[in-house]
Design an enzyme around this catalytic site. Structure first.
Site, PDB file in Angstrom:
ATOM      1  N   SER A 143       0.861  -1.180   0.000  1.00  0.00           N
ATOM      2  CA  SER A 143       0.000   0.000   0.000  1.00  0.00           C
ATOM      3  C   SER A 143       0.898   1.232   0.000  1.00  0.00           C
ATOM      4  CB  SER A 143      -0.869   0.011   1.260  1.00  0.00           C
ATOM      5  OG  SER A 143      -1.656   1.189   1.320  1.00  0.00           O
ATOM      6  N   TYR A 157      -1.910  -0.859  10.603  1.00  0.00           N
ATOM      7  CA  TYR A 157      -2.005  -1.229   9.181  1.00  0.00           C
ATOM      8  C   TYR A 157      -0.758  -0.748   8.424  1.00  0.00           C
ATOM      9  CZ  TYR A 157      -3.684  -1.150   4.333  1.00  0.00           C
ATOM     10  OH  TYR A 157      -3.803  -1.331   2.975  1.00  0.00           O
TER      11      TYR A 157
END
Ligand code: NAP
Length: 258
Positions: A143, A157
């Site tokens: 990401s 995350y």
């Protein structure tokens, strides 16, 4: 232009929906034989039905990538059903938001367990089959959040997504001896069921911060993954491709004025 990957055996984790489903669709469209992985039986069956409708060879196995035995079952199923594994797309991931002040042990373990441990376990389990392939490829879905950017609620995350890159840089060196490459795609904001759950306000503010003024599609991540899986990308390993419409570029919102 590129050597065909038709007939190659491809495993995509987290492909019952979202980006993984898009990756599976792109590989199936290129003639690959695809095994999709997830935990939701109904979603898995629906995705297999949808992707097979074009005549592609797509099947599923139910597994939780945070569990070592499940990952071994993924590799065993691929070997039995597809005769091996040429490409592993380690894509399964979750992004529940919680502030750092309120983050519990369970919150941390859940996110790191699926996103980071799950990546490591799925790569480990598929290693023998990838080595036997002679042109094994691993494509990790990381990401921009973590490796490049941050966003409130996603400290755990972001750590998991940056951790994937730390993992792949050493894995790339170790796997090179077996002719396996491992790279990552770093999506920006991609239109998925998971992202939809974050609400319209979040989606609108994200769109405003992207130079290309739109969110990405799951197929756009699939095409980057497909490139990394081609023979022509065989000299690329331990690297990343950002697919984000330029989202990481503006120094401030003023850079997007006018
Ligand atoms: P999504 O729509 O919520 O889909 C997540 C997929 O992962 C589902 O197929 C889910 O299947 C599977 N999954 C979750 N936990 C799993 C587990 N423990 N074992 C096996 N499968 C599991 O999310 P997404 O947006 O497509 O995200 C996919 C990946 O892209 C993630 O790694 C995420 O971090 C990354 N990413 C997404 C975006 C974005 O904008 N959407 C941006 C950057 C990075 P089941 O429910 O069937 O288990």
């Amino acid at each position: 232009m590129f050597t065909s990957i038709a007939g190659r055996a491809v495993v995509v984790t987290g492909a019952t929906r979202g980006i993984g489903k898009g990756i599976a669709r792109v590989f199936a469209g290129a003639g690959a034989r695809v095994l999709i992985v997830g935990r939701d039986a109904e979603a898995a069956k629906a995705t297999v039905a949808e992707l097979s409708a074009t005549g592609a060879e797509v099947s599923h196995v139910l597994a939780d990538v945070s569990q070592r035995e499940d990952c071994q079952r993924i590799a065993a199923t691929a070997t039995e059903r597809l005769g091996g594994i040429d490409v592993l797309c380690a894509n399964a991931g979750i992004f529940p938001a919680v502030s750092l002040a309120e983050m519990t042990d369970e919150n941390i373990d859940e996110v790191l367990g699926t996103n980071l441990r799950g990546t490591i376990l799925s790569v480990q389990a598929c290693l023998p089959a990838l080595a036997a392939s002679g042109h094994g490829r691993v494509v990790v879905t990381s990401s921009i959040t973590g490796p490049i950017t941050g966003f409130p609620g996603w400290a755990h995350y972001g750590a998991s997504k940056a951790g994937q890159l730390g993992f792949l840089r050493t894995a790339a060196i170790e796997l090179a001896a077996s002719g396996i490459t491992i790279n990552a795609v770093l999506p920006g904001n991609i239109v998925t069921e998971g992202l939809d759950e974050l609400g319209e306000e979040y989606l609108a503010s994200m769109t405003a911060s992207i130079p290309l003024r739109r969110l990405g599609t799951v197929e756009e991540i699939g095409h980057a993954a497909l490139f990394l899986a081609t023979d022509e990308a065989g000299y690329i390993t331990g690297q990343t491709i950002v697919v984000d419409g330029g989202q990481v570029l503006p120094e401030s919102l003023a850079a997007l004025d006018g």
